[in-house]
Design a protein around this motif. Structure first.
Motif, PDB file in Angstrom:
ATOM      1  N   GLU A  32      -1.796   0.185  -3.398  1.00 59.21           N
ATOM      2  CA  GLU A  32      -1.485  -0.182  -1.860  1.00 59.21           C
ATOM      3  C   GLU A  32      -2.313   0.620  -0.949  1.00 59.21           C
ATOM      4  O   GLU A  32      -2.655   0.130   0.023  1.00 59.21           O
ATOM      5  CB  GLU A  32      -0.093  -0.186  -1.778  1.00 59.21           C
ATOM      6  N   ARG A  33      -2.595   2.173  -1.384  1.00 58.19           N
ATOM      7  CA  ARG A  33      -3.278   2.826  -0.437  1.00 58.19           C
ATOM      8  C   ARG A  33      -4.374   3.566  -1.126  1.00 58.19           C
ATOM      9  O   ARG A  33      -4.129   4.124  -2.220  1.00 58.19           O
ATOM     10  CB  ARG A  33      -2.158   3.949   0.235  1.00 58.19           C
ATOM     11  N   ILE A  34      -5.553   3.506  -0.637  1.00 58.35           N
ATOM     12  CA  ILE A  34      -6.837   4.203  -1.091  1.00 58.35           C
ATOM     13  C   ILE A  34      -7.439   4.904  -0.128  1.00 58.35           C
ATOM     14  O   ILE A  34      -7.608   4.454   1.079  1.00 58.35           O
ATOM     15  CB  ILE A  34      -7.736   3.062  -1.572  1.00 58.35           C
ATOM     16  N   THR A  35      -7.709   6.382  -0.592  1.00 55.21           N
ATOM     17  CA  THR A  35      -8.144   7.210   0.454  1.00 55.21           C
ATOM     18  C   THR A  35      -9.608   7.685  -0.093  1.00 55.21           C
ATOM     19  O   THR A  35      -9.732   8.323  -1.323  1.00 55.21           O
ATOM     20  CB  THR A  35      -7.399   8.616   0.786  1.00 55.21           C
ATOM     21  N   PHE A  36     -10.716   7.327   0.935  1.00 56.89           N
ATOM     22  CA  PHE A  36     -12.006   7.786   0.388  1.00 56.89           C
ATOM     23  C   PHE A  36     -12.325   9.336   0.667  1.00 56.89           C
ATOM     24  O   PHE A  36     -11.820   9.459   1.982  1.00 56.89           O
ATOM     25  CB  PHE A  36     -13.098   6.853   0.733  1.00 56.89           C
ATOM     26  N   VAL A  37     -13.072   9.933   0.028  1.00 63.33           N
ATOM     27  CA  VAL A  37     -13.189  11.454   0.675  1.00 63.33           C
ATOM     28  C   VAL A  37     -14.825  11.565   0.314  1.00 63.33           C
ATOM     29  O   VAL A  37     -15.281  11.297  -0.715  1.00 63.33           O
ATOM     30  CB  VAL A  37     -12.624  12.520  -0.244  1.00 63.33           C
TER      31      VAL A  37
ATOM     32  N   GLU B 248     -16.885   2.398   3.487  1.00 66.34           N
ATOM     33  CA  GLU B 248     -16.620   1.085   4.165  1.00 66.34           C
ATOM     34  C   GLU B 248     -17.297  -0.151   3.112  1.00 66.34           C
ATOM     35  O   GLU B 248     -16.518  -1.018   3.306  1.00 66.34           O
ATOM     36  CB  GLU B 248     -17.397   1.073   5.406  1.00 66.34           C
ATOM     37  N   LEU B 249     -18.195   0.044   2.490  1.00 67.48           N
ATOM     38  CA  LEU B 249     -18.743  -0.925   1.576  1.00 67.48           C
ATOM     39  C   LEU B 249     -17.681  -1.259   0.705  1.00 67.48           C
ATOM     40  O   LEU B 249     -17.249  -2.432   0.437  1.00 67.48           O
ATOM     41  CB  LEU B 249     -20.032  -0.500   1.057  1.00 67.48           C
ATOM     42  N   LEU B 250     -17.260  -0.100  -0.142  1.00 63.83           N
ATOM     43  CA  LEU B 250     -16.193  -0.283  -0.924  1.00 63.83           C
ATOM     44  C   LEU B 250     -14.898  -0.757  -0.545  1.00 63.83           C
ATOM     45  O   LEU B 250     -14.034  -1.551  -1.106  1.00 63.83           O
ATOM     46  CB  LEU B 250     -16.177   1.127  -1.913  1.00 63.83           C
ATOM     47  N   GLY B 251     -14.595  -0.279   0.519  1.00 70.97           N
ATOM     48  CA  GLY B 251     -13.320  -0.826   1.281  1.00 70.97           C
ATOM     49  C   GLY B 251     -13.370  -2.418   1.796  1.00 70.97           C
ATOM     50  O   GLY B 251     -12.345  -2.861   1.624  1.00 70.97           O
ATOM     51  N   PHE B 252     -14.507  -2.906   1.672  1.00 72.08           N
ATOM     52  CA  PHE B 252     -14.598  -4.447   2.180  1.00 72.08           C
ATOM     53  C   PHE B 252     -13.933  -5.224   0.828  1.00 72.08           C
ATOM     54  O   PHE B 252     -13.209  -6.025   1.413  1.00 72.08           O
ATOM     55  CB  PHE B 252     -15.967  -4.655   2.232  1.00 72.08           C
ATOM     56  N   VAL B 253     -13.992  -4.740  -0.415  1.00 69.59           N
ATOM     57  CA  VAL B 253     -13.436  -5.418  -1.391  1.00 69.59           C
ATOM     58  C   VAL B 253     -11.931  -5.319  -1.609  1.00 69.59           C
ATOM     59  O   VAL B 253     -11.420  -6.089  -2.177  1.00 69.59           O
ATOM     60  CB  VAL B 253     -14.206  -5.449  -2.710  1.00 69.59           C
ATOM     61  N   VAL B 254     -11.376  -4.197  -0.843  1.00 71.14           N
ATOM     62  CA  VAL B 254     -10.283  -4.184  -1.077  1.00 71.14           C
ATOM     63  C   VAL B 254      -9.541  -4.031   0.500  1.00 71.14           C
ATOM     64  O   VAL B 254      -8.453  -3.141   0.753  1.00 71.14           O
ATOM     65  CB  VAL B 254      -9.600  -2.869  -1.952  1.00 71.14           C
ATOM     66  N   ARG B 255      -9.912  -4.947   1.393  1.00 67.21           N
ATOM     67  CA  ARG B 255      -9.626  -4.584   2.836  1.00 67.21           C
ATOM     68  C   ARG B 255      -8.382  -5.208   3.111  1.00 67.21           C
ATOM     69  O   ARG B 255      -7.710  -4.913   4.234  1.00 67.21           O
ATOM     70  CB  ARG B 255     -10.599  -5.613   3.495  1.00 67.21           C
TER      71      ARG B 255
ATOM     72  N   LEU C  47      -6.465   1.720   4.014  1.00 66.89           N
ATOM     73  CA  LEU C  47      -7.500   2.577   3.554  1.00 66.89           C
ATOM     74  C   LEU C  47      -7.562   3.712   4.676  1.00 66.89           C
ATOM     75  O   LEU C  47      -7.292   3.525   5.765  1.00 66.89           O
ATOM     76  CB  LEU C  47      -8.842   1.695   3.648  1.00 66.89           C
ATOM     77  N   ALA C  48      -8.118   4.631   3.928  1.00 67.57           N
ATOM     78  CA  ALA C  48      -8.199   5.909   4.995  1.00 67.57           C
ATOM     79  C   ALA C  48      -9.673   6.674   4.377  1.00 67.57           C
ATOM     80  O   ALA C  48     -10.168   6.524   3.274  1.00 67.57           O
ATOM     81  CB  ALA C  48      -7.216   6.856   4.703  1.00 67.57           C
ATOM     82  N   PHE C  49     -10.535   7.310   5.156  1.00 65.50           N
ATOM     83  CA  PHE C  49     -11.430   8.225   4.797  1.00 65.50           C
ATOM     84  C   PHE C  49     -11.355   9.528   5.625  1.00 65.50           C
ATOM     85  O   PHE C  49     -10.861   9.670   6.718  1.00 65.50           O
ATOM     86  CB  PHE C  49     -12.749   7.585   5.656  1.00 65.50           C
TER      87      PHE C  49
END
Length: 155
Positions: free
Chosen positions: A25-30, A41-48, A52-54
């Motif tokens: 349900e929640r994904i954080t990119f580092v 942002e590109l990876l986040g597009f398919v799980v929009r 999502l957080a960065f």
């Protein structure tokens, strides 16, 4: 490490990523500011449809949301970085960035606090995590490793 899937191109990266985060349900990119931000942002597009957080480098307290806007995926306001999945981006492993795998592991641990089914996924190019031996320090659940072939044509 066994290879569980092979694919090609940007679509291959995106489809592989989407399948690995099924149910999260929640994904954080580092990642590093600038270089890794567009990949998040590109990876986040398919799980929009998820939260999502960065996190820029290791700045846990300054996590920003990633959201879909008219122009595409964008960084938004400050947000809670806790998540079910943490995605470490390969730019972190570049030696000139100065982040150790131990520090990245600690940030990942903080992001996954309270998650019962937390995963750590690495996304890198040209085996960056393996070459810098991050895979020996961080207990990745999966690494998406891609190679780039570049051709410059004069027409």
């Amino acid at each position: 490490m066994p290879i569980i899937n092979t694919s090609q191109g940007v679509g291959g990266i995106l489809n592989s990523f989407k399948s690995l985060v099924e149910g999260a349900e929640r994904i954080t990119f580092v990642g590093t500011p600038g270089f890794c931000t567009p990949f998040a942002e590109l990876l986040g597009f398919v799980v929009r449809d998820r939260e999502l957080a960065f996190i820029s480098s290791q700045d846990f307290e300054k996590a920003r949301s990633i959201f879909m806007d008219y122009e595409g995926m964008q960084l938004g306001k400050l947000t809670d970085p806790h998540a079910d999945v943490v995605v470490l981006l390969g730019g972190l492993a570049m030696p000139k960035i100065g982040i150790t795998p131990e520090k990245a592991k600690e940030v990942a641990r903080k992001i996954l606090e309270g998650s019962e089914k937390g995963k750590i996924i690495g996304v890198c190019f040209q085996s960056a995590f393996m070459k810098q031996k991050w895979d020996e320090v961080i207990n990745f659940d999966y690494i998406i490793n891609s190679d780039l072939a570049v051709e410059v044509l004069e027409v």
